[in-house]
Scaffold this motif. Structure first.
Motif, PDB file in Angstrom:
ATOM      1  N   PHE A 190       0.837  -1.201   0.000  1.00  0.00           N
ATOM      2  CA  PHE A 190       0.000   0.000   0.000  1.00  0.00           C
ATOM      3  C   PHE A 190       0.876   1.257   0.000  1.00  0.00           C
ATOM      4  O   PHE A 190       0.596   2.225  -0.712  1.00  0.00           O
ATOM      5  N   LEU A 191       1.931   1.254   0.789  1.00  0.00           N
ATOM      6  CA  LEU A 191       2.792   2.434   0.895  1.00  0.00           C
ATOM      7  C   LEU A 191       3.508   2.743  -0.417  1.00  0.00           C
ATOM      8  O   LEU A 191       3.609   3.900  -0.823  1.00  0.00           O
ATOM      9  N   VAL A 192       4.012   1.733  -1.092  1.00  0.00           N
ATOM     10  CA  VAL A 192       4.772   1.981  -2.321  1.00  0.00           C
ATOM     11  C   VAL A 192       3.852   2.421  -3.458  1.00  0.00           C
ATOM     12  O   VAL A 192       4.232   3.267  -4.275  1.00  0.00           O
ATOM     13  N   THR A 193       2.637   1.906  -3.504  1.00  0.00           N
ATOM     14  CA  THR A 193       1.726   2.362  -4.560  1.00  0.00           C
ATOM     15  C   THR A 193       1.233   3.780  -4.277  1.00  0.00           C
ATOM     16  O   THR A 193       1.075   4.579  -5.205  1.00  0.00           O
ATOM     17  N   THR A 194       1.015   4.097  -3.009  1.00  0.00           N
ATOM     18  CA  THR A 194       0.632   5.462  -2.647  1.00  0.00           C
ATOM     19  C   THR A 194       1.761   6.428  -2.964  1.00  0.00           C
ATOM     20  O   THR A 194       1.543   7.524  -3.486  1.00  0.00           O
ATOM     21  N   ALA A 226       4.058   6.077  -5.272  1.00  0.00           N
ATOM     22  CA  ALA A 226       4.161   6.235  -6.722  1.00  0.00           C
ATOM     23  C   ALA A 226       3.096   7.204  -7.243  1.00  0.00           C
ATOM     24  O   ALA A 226       3.378   8.034  -8.119  1.00  0.00           O
ATOM     25  N   PHE A 227       1.891   7.115  -6.695  1.00  0.00           N
ATOM     26  CA  PHE A 227       0.831   8.034  -7.109  1.00  0.00           C
ATOM     27  C   PHE A 227       1.166   9.468  -6.717  1.00  0.00           C
ATOM     28  O   PHE A 227       1.054  10.392  -7.531  1.00  0.00           O
ATOM     29  N   TYR A 228       1.588   9.676  -5.455  1.00  0.00           N
ATOM     30  CA  TYR A 228       1.939  11.019  -4.995  1.00  0.00           C
ATOM     31  C   TYR A 228       3.126  11.577  -5.767  1.00  0.00           C
ATOM     32  O   TYR A 228       3.175  12.767  -6.061  1.00  0.00           O
ATOM     33  N   MET A 229       4.073  10.724  -6.098  1.00  0.00           N
ATOM     34  CA  MET A 229       5.224  11.181  -6.874  1.00  0.00           C
ATOM     35  C   MET A 229       4.791  11.607  -8.277  1.00  0.00           C
ATOM     36  O   MET A 229       5.281  12.604  -8.806  1.00  0.00           O
ATOM     37  N   GLY A 230       3.866  10.893  -8.865  1.00  0.00           N
ATOM     38  CA  GLY A 230       3.351  11.287 -10.169  1.00  0.00           C
ATOM     39  C   GLY A 230       2.626  12.617 -10.121  1.00  0.00           C
ATOM     40  O   GLY A 230       2.767  13.447 -11.026  1.00  0.00           O
ATOM     41  N   VAL A 231       1.852  12.848  -9.062  1.00  0.00           N
ATOM     42  CA  VAL A 231       1.161  14.130  -8.912  1.00  0.00           C
ATOM     43  C   VAL A 231       2.186  15.244  -8.711  1.00  0.00           C
ATOM     44  O   VAL A 231       2.054  16.333  -9.272  1.00  0.00           O
ATOM     45  N   CYS A 232       3.219  14.981  -7.910  1.00  0.00           N
ATOM     46  CA  CYS A 232       4.279  15.982  -7.717  1.00  0.00           C
ATOM     47  C   CYS A 232       4.985  16.296  -9.040  1.00  0.00           C
ATOM     48  O   CYS A 232       5.247  17.463  -9.344  1.00  0.00           O
ATOM     49  N   VAL A 243      -2.653  20.619  -2.930  1.00  0.00           N
ATOM     50  CA  VAL A 243      -3.096  19.726  -4.004  1.00  0.00           C
ATOM     51  C   VAL A 243      -3.181  18.293  -3.463  1.00  0.00           C
ATOM     52  O   VAL A 243      -2.791  17.348  -4.119  1.00  0.00           O
ATOM     53  N   LEU A 244      -3.694  18.133  -2.264  1.00  0.00           N
ATOM     54  CA  LEU A 244      -3.797  16.802  -1.693  1.00  0.00           C
ATOM     55  C   LEU A 244      -4.892  16.006  -2.394  1.00  0.00           C
ATOM     56  O   LEU A 244      -6.013  16.504  -2.569  1.00  0.00           O
ATOM     57  N   PRO A 245      -4.593  14.778  -2.813  1.00  0.00           N
ATOM     58  CA  PRO A 245      -5.632  13.934  -3.409  1.00  0.00           C
ATOM     59  C   PRO A 245      -6.657  13.549  -2.348  1.00  0.00           C
ATOM     60  O   PRO A 245      -6.333  13.353  -1.180  1.00  0.00           O
TER      61      PRO A 245
END
Length: 83
Positions: free
Chosen positions: A7-11, A13-19, A79-81
């Motif tokens: 869960f942590l690594v997928t979260t 990756a998503f946050y890094m993509g948004v950044c 810009v928090l998801p």
């Protein structure tokens, strides 16, 4: 112990993509370095009940640090998801 790292690594990756979409590159790129640092620090903790448990805890702690490093810049620019 390490199953929650999925869960942590997928979260992360998503946050890094948004950044990256908002042209924030530095702090999310430091995530893997801090992950390794936390894993090394936890490797030197006193031994838990089984051999290698401190390494598993280090992976989870490092994953939490990774997520925080990608989440803090998003919070700064509001810009928090949403969950």
């Amino acid at each position: 112990i390490m199953f929650c790292y999925l869960f942590l690594v997928t979260t992360y990756a998503f946050y890094m993509g948004v950044c990256n979409a908002h042209k924030i590159f530095f702090w999310p790129a430091l995530g893997p370095a801090f992950f390794n640092l936390m894993a090394i620090i936890c490797a030197f903790l006193p031994q838990f009940s089984q051999y290698g448990d401190q390494l598993a805890v280090g992976v989870v702690v490092g994953g939490c640090v990774q997520v925080l490093l990608a989440l803090l810049p998003l919070q700064r620019i509001s810009v928090l998801p949403l969950w």
